[in-house]
Write an enzyme that holds these catalytic residues in place. Structure first.
Site, PDB file in Angstrom:
ATOM      1  N   CYS A   1       0.817  -1.231   0.000  1.00 27.89           N
ATOM      2  CA  CYS A   1       0.000   0.000   0.000  1.00 27.89           C
ATOM      3  C   CYS A   1       0.844   1.272   0.000  1.00 27.89           C
ATOM      4  O   CYS A   1       0.341   2.351  -0.320  1.00 27.89           O
ATOM      5  CB  CYS A   1      -0.950   0.010   1.191  1.00 27.89           C
ATOM      6  SG  CYS A   1      -2.045  -1.406   1.209  1.00 27.89           S
TER       7      CYS A   1
ATOM      8  N   HIS B   1      -3.424   7.157   2.313  1.00 27.86           N
ATOM      9  CA  HIS B   1      -3.811   5.827   1.832  1.00 27.86           C
ATOM     10  C   HIS B   1      -5.221   5.551   2.356  1.00 27.86           C
ATOM     11  O   HIS B   1      -5.517   5.780   3.519  1.00 27.86           O
ATOM     12  CB  HIS B   1      -2.816   4.793   2.353  1.00 27.86           C
ATOM     13  CG  HIS B   1      -3.255   3.384   2.112  1.00 27.86           C
ATOM     14  ND1 HIS B   1      -3.716   2.958   0.891  1.00 27.86           N
ATOM     15  CD2 HIS B   1      -3.324   2.310   2.953  1.00 27.86           C
ATOM     16  CE1 HIS B   1      -4.028   1.677   0.979  1.00 27.86           C
ATOM     17  NE2 HIS B   1      -3.814   1.268   2.209  1.00 27.86           N
TER      18      HIS B   1
ATOM     19  N   ASN C   1     -10.066  -0.081  -0.279  1.00 30.65           N
ATOM     20  CA  ASN C   1      -8.606  -0.036  -0.211  1.00 30.65           C
ATOM     21  C   ASN C   1      -8.036  -0.601  -1.516  1.00 30.65           C
ATOM     22  O   ASN C   1      -8.128  -1.799  -1.769  1.00 30.65           O
ATOM     23  CB  ASN C   1      -8.145  -0.860   1.003  1.00 30.65           C
ATOM     24  CG  ASN C   1      -6.645  -0.851   1.185  1.00 30.65           C
ATOM     25  OD1 ASN C   1      -5.895  -0.450   0.298  1.00 30.65           O
ATOM     26  ND2 ASN C   1      -6.200  -1.314   2.338  1.00 30.65           N
TER      27      ASN C   1
HETATM   28  O1  UT7 Z   1      -3.893  -1.396   3.512  1.00 27.54           O
HETATM   29  C1  UT7 Z   1      -3.101  -1.801   4.567  1.00 27.54           C
HETATM   30  C2  UT7 Z   1      -3.595  -1.280   5.796  1.00 27.54           C
HETATM   31  N1  UT7 Z   1      -4.785  -2.001   6.218  1.00 27.54           N
HETATM   32  C3  UT7 Z   1      -5.491  -1.457   7.162  1.00 27.54           C
HETATM   33  O2  UT7 Z   1      -5.156  -0.388   7.558  1.00 27.54           O
HETATM   34  C4  UT7 Z   1      -6.639  -2.215   7.800  1.00 27.54           C
HETATM   35  C5  UT7 Z   1      -6.635  -1.942   9.265  1.00 27.54           C
HETATM   36  N2  UT7 Z   1      -7.684  -2.573  10.014  1.00 27.54           N
HETATM   37  C6  UT7 Z   1      -8.992  -2.223   9.920  1.00 27.54           C
HETATM   38  O3  UT7 Z   1      -9.330  -1.372   9.129  1.00 27.54           O
HETATM   39  C7  UT7 Z   1      -9.967  -2.809  10.895  1.00 27.54           C
HETATM   40  O4  UT7 Z   1      -9.275  -3.476  11.939  1.00 27.54           O
HETATM   41  C8  UT7 Z   1     -10.979  -3.812  10.241  1.00 27.54           C
HETATM   42  C9  UT7 Z   1     -11.936  -3.024   9.360  1.00 27.54           C
HETATM   43  C10 UT7 Z   1     -10.210  -4.822   9.425  1.00 27.54           C
HETATM   44  C11 UT7 Z   1     -11.795  -4.520  11.319  1.00 27.54           C
HETATM   45  O5  UT7 Z   1     -12.428  -3.578  12.164  1.00 27.54           O
HETATM   46  P1  UT7 Z   1     -12.402  -3.782  13.748  1.00 27.54           P
HETATM   47  O6  UT7 Z   1     -13.226  -2.725  14.324  1.00 27.54           O
HETATM   48  O7  UT7 Z   1     -10.964  -3.868  14.168  1.00 27.54           O
HETATM   49  O8  UT7 Z   1     -13.163  -5.152  13.912  1.00 27.54           O
HETATM   50  P2  UT7 Z   1     -12.644  -6.520  14.567  1.00 27.54           P
HETATM   51  O9  UT7 Z   1     -11.619  -7.148  13.716  1.00 27.54           O
HETATM   52  O10 UT7 Z   1     -12.332  -6.290  16.004  1.00 27.54           O
HETATM   53  O11 UT7 Z   1     -13.966  -7.366  14.483  1.00 27.54           O
HETATM   54  C12 UT7 Z   1     -15.124  -7.057  15.266  1.00 27.54           C
HETATM   55  C13 UT7 Z   1     -16.164  -8.134  15.018  1.00 27.54           C
HETATM   56  C14 UT7 Z   1     -15.624  -9.546  15.143  1.00 27.54           C
HETATM   57  O12 UT7 Z   1     -16.622 -10.351  15.747  1.00 27.54           O
HETATM   58  P3  UT7 Z   1     -16.504 -10.739  17.301  1.00 27.54           P
HETATM   59  O13 UT7 Z   1     -15.215 -11.494  17.417  1.00 27.54           O
HETATM   60  O14 UT7 Z   1     -16.505  -9.453  18.032  1.00 27.54           O
HETATM   61  O15 UT7 Z   1     -17.730 -11.571  17.526  1.00 27.54           O
HETATM   62  C15 UT7 Z   1     -15.427  -9.972  13.714  1.00 27.54           C
HETATM   63  O16 UT7 Z   1     -15.548 -11.374  13.534  1.00 27.54           O
HETATM   64  O17 UT7 Z   1     -16.662  -8.018  13.676  1.00 27.54           O
HETATM   65  C16 UT7 Z   1     -16.569  -9.268  13.028  1.00 27.54           C
HETATM   66  N3  UT7 Z   1     -16.336  -9.046  11.608  1.00 27.54           N
HETATM   67  C17 UT7 Z   1     -17.325  -8.825  10.743  1.00 27.54           C
HETATM   68  N4  UT7 Z   1     -18.643  -8.780  10.868  1.00 27.54           N
HETATM   69  C18 UT7 Z   1     -19.359  -8.525   9.787  1.00 27.54           C
HETATM   70  C19 UT7 Z   1     -15.146  -8.968  10.963  1.00 27.54           C
HETATM   71  N5  UT7 Z   1     -15.353  -8.724   9.651  1.00 27.54           N
HETATM   72  C20 UT7 Z   1     -16.688  -8.620   9.494  1.00 27.54           C
HETATM   73  C21 UT7 Z   1     -17.512  -8.379   8.392  1.00 27.54           C
HETATM   74  N6  UT7 Z   1     -18.834  -8.323   8.578  1.00 27.54           N
HETATM   75  N7  UT7 Z   1     -17.000  -8.155   7.152  1.00 27.54           N
END
Ligand code: UT7
Length: 323
Positions: free
Chosen positions: A113, A250, A280
């Site tokens: 990225c 980004h 992204n």
């Molecule tokens: O390009 C390189 C750089 N990349 C980035 O910068 C990405 C950085 N990370 C992020 O943007 C965020 O961490 C994410 C968008 C990937 C995830 O957001 P989050 O607020 O950190 O969510 P999380 O991973 O803590 O997940 C929260 C919940 C989980 O369920 P439980 O364990 O709380 O029951 C996940 O399983 O949301 C669930 N979950 C989803 N639910 C519905 C994860 N993905 C999804 C989804 N739809 N697509």
């Protein structure tokens, strides 16, 4: 003093748009979750047969037209990509051939990225040292090809596209009033490999593999690293954050954009955001956002613009330009 000045820019997105609701038919997710956690509403996804080089070529042609120059005037083509058409040769050479450019050199840069920022650092050095006069810098990706479409934690985040700029040597007086790249800062920390990588490659599995990410960990590092890169670049130019007119980040997650702005006291109105419409797009995300803000008239000649990114590796960096 020689400066690398942007004389044209352009972008290209696949026509095919995929909404959050479309994705909710493939994996267990919802429009509400994706919007709330990322700010993404839709992304462009290349159709079968549509390759990274097709998007790169579209962006390249648009940038050359905008610059008012012919491909024959280019000394170098740099393509930042993680999703090349083939393991070799470089996608940049495919673009070179399709543009009809028969001189100079063309090569790819791999910094995921952050690729466009790395490419900008390289282009700036080549121009300032006199090794090249005119460089086409492209960020182009078909990230959709690298996704595990059964993994809802990653497949909802990415999209395809390309953006490009033409940089040309321009004589300045050597201070911040010059048009062109004022400085670039690039960084990496290979210890953080496991947080964001593809689980395959030519020498390990003989296949491209799929993107794997520990999203929460990447999120935390993203705000810290991006903020550090912005500070490094602005301090190197002797500028305060408030002196900068536009921040072009980004486009990974709206919450990262908001978090970084809050951490550094950046006015959110100065932050260009296209994440809602593009998702992204890895190395293409910064030039896609840049071109959007140039085309809609927000970024104008003379404005101070700071580009920044962070990605797998980890890699991160910033580039400060007077437009
Ligand atoms: O390009 C390189 C750089 N990349 C980035 O910068 C990405 C950085 N990370 C992020 O943007 C965020 O961490 C994410 C968008 C990937 C995830 O957001 P989050 O607020 O950190 O969510 P999380 O991973 O803590 O997940 C929260 C919940 C989980 O369920 P439980 O364990 O709380 O029951 C996940 O399983 O949301 C669930 N979950 C989803 N639910 C519905 C994860 N993905 C999804 C989804 N739809 N697509």
């Amino acid at each position: 003093m020689i400066r690398a000045r942007v004389i044209g820019s352009g972008s290209c997105l696949p026509a095919n748009v995929v909404t959050n609701d479309d994705l909710a038919k493939r994996v267990e997710t919802s429009d509400a979750w994706i919007r709330e956690r990322t700010g993404i509403i839709q992304r462009h996804i290349a159709v079968e047969g549509e390759k990274t080089s097709d998007l790169a070529l579209g962006a390249a042609r648009a940038a050359l037209i905008d610059a008012g120059i012919d491909a024959g005037e280019l000394d170098i083509i740099i393509c930042a990509t993680t999703t090349p058409d083939e393991s070799f040769p470089a996608t940049a050479t495919i673009v070179q051939s399709r543009l009809g450019m028969t001189r100079g050199a063309a090569f790819d840069v791999q910094a995921v990225c952050s690729g466009f920022i790395y490419g900008m650092a390289l282009a700036d050095s080549l121009i300032r040292t006199g090794a090249a006069r005119t460089i086409l810098l492209i960020g182009a990706e078909t990230m959709s090809r690298l996704l595990d479409w059964s993994d809802r934690t990653t497949c909802v985040l990415f999209g395809d596209g390309a953006g490009a700029v033409v940089l040309q040597a321009h004589t300045g007086i050597g201070d911040n009033s010059d048009q062109g790249v004022l400085n670039t800062r690039i960084f990496s920390d290979g210890r953080l490999h496991d947080m964001l990588y593809a689980d395959g490659g030519v020498s390990s599995t003989q296949s491209a593999g799929k993107l794997r990410m520990q999203g929460k960990e990447v999120f935390k590092h993203a705000i810290t690293n991006i903020a550090a890169a912005i500070v490094a670049s602005s301090e190197a130019a002797g500028l305060k954050i408030e002196d900068i007119d536009w921040f072009v980040p980004h486009q990974a997650n709206q919450r990262i954009l908001d978090g970084t702005a809050k951490k550094l006291g950046i006015d959110p109105a100065k932050v260009i955001s296209t994440v809602a419409l593009h998702g992204n797009t890895s190395a293409a995300s910064v030039p896609l956002a840049l071109v959007a803000a140039v085309k809609d008239g927000r970024i104008k000649r003379g404005d101070l613009v700071l580009l920044e990114a962070m990605g797998g590796g980890f890699t991160w960096g910033a580039a400060l330009l007077r437009w």
